[in-house]
Scaffold this active site. Structure first.
Site, short mmCIF file in Angstrom:
data_model
loop_
_atom_site.label_atom_id
_atom_site.label_comp_id
_atom_site.label_asym_id
_atom_site.label_seq_id
_atom_site.Cartn_x
_atom_site.Cartn_y
_atom_site.Cartn_z
N GLU A 113 3.99 -0.94 -10.75
CA GLU A 113 4.23 -1.91 -9.67
C GLU A 113 3.71 -3.29 -10.03
O GLU A 113 4.38 -4.30 -9.80
CB GLU A 113 3.58 -1.42 -8.37
CG GLU A 113 4.28 -0.23 -7.76
CD GLU A 113 3.62 0.27 -6.49
OE1 GLU A 113 2.51 -0.21 -6.15
OE2 GLU A 113 4.20 1.15 -5.85
N GLU A 170 -1.08 8.18 -9.92
CA GLU A 170 -1.23 7.06 -8.97
C GLU A 170 -1.60 5.78 -9.72
O GLU A 170 -1.09 4.70 -9.40
CB GLU A 170 -2.29 7.40 -7.92
CG GLU A 170 -2.46 6.33 -6.87
CD GLU A 170 -1.22 6.13 -6.00
OE1 GLU A 170 -0.78 4.97 -5.87
OE2 GLU A 170 -0.69 7.12 -5.46
#
Length: 134
Positions: free
Chosen positions: A83, A76
């Site tokens: 991102e 994660e």
């Protein structure tokens, strides 16, 4: 302009070593503040640890549980960094940016499903035994 290798730019020493922990903690703080999914993973981690304590799972099961928890959360965090890097590079919707973001998210999804399967393998027999179903 001369090109300098990254290795020559890296600073070494004990002070730098301890600063690196602060940078990592800053990354965790960011994730907890801005990433919704890290909170979900943390909640799942707490539930899994509580279940492990309740069911008195074996040392091997603890090792597997902590390994998969670490992998899910680390994935994660890597997804978040990918991102952020894409967002830094471009603010336009680009097909390759979408591929990078989507495949990073898919990696988290795969580890998430893997964690669920492992939790089922570890805990379902113990739950069935608790209720006298096996």
């Amino acid at each position: 302009m001369d090109t300098v290798s990254r290795d020559k730019l890296k600073k070494h020493g004990i002070k730098r070593f301890f600063k690196s922990f602060n940078y990592a903690l800053d990354g965790l703080k960011y994730a907890f503040k801005y990433e919704q999914n890290i909170l979900f993973h943390t909640l799942a981690m707490i539930v899994a640890i509580a279940a492990g304590i309740f069911f008195k799972i074996s040392v091997t099961e603890w090792l597997i549980l902590f390994l998969i928890i670490g992998l899910v959360i680390a994935t994660e965090l890597i997804n978040t960094s990918i991102e952020a890097t894409i967002d830094l590079i471009t603010d336009k919707v680009h097909p390759l940016a979408k591929v990078a973001k989507d495949t990073a998210a898919a990696a988290v999804l795969i580890f998430g499903f893997t964690a669920i399967i492992i939790a089922i393998i570890i805990f379902v027999p113990k739950i069935l035994l608790l209720f006298g179903l096996i």
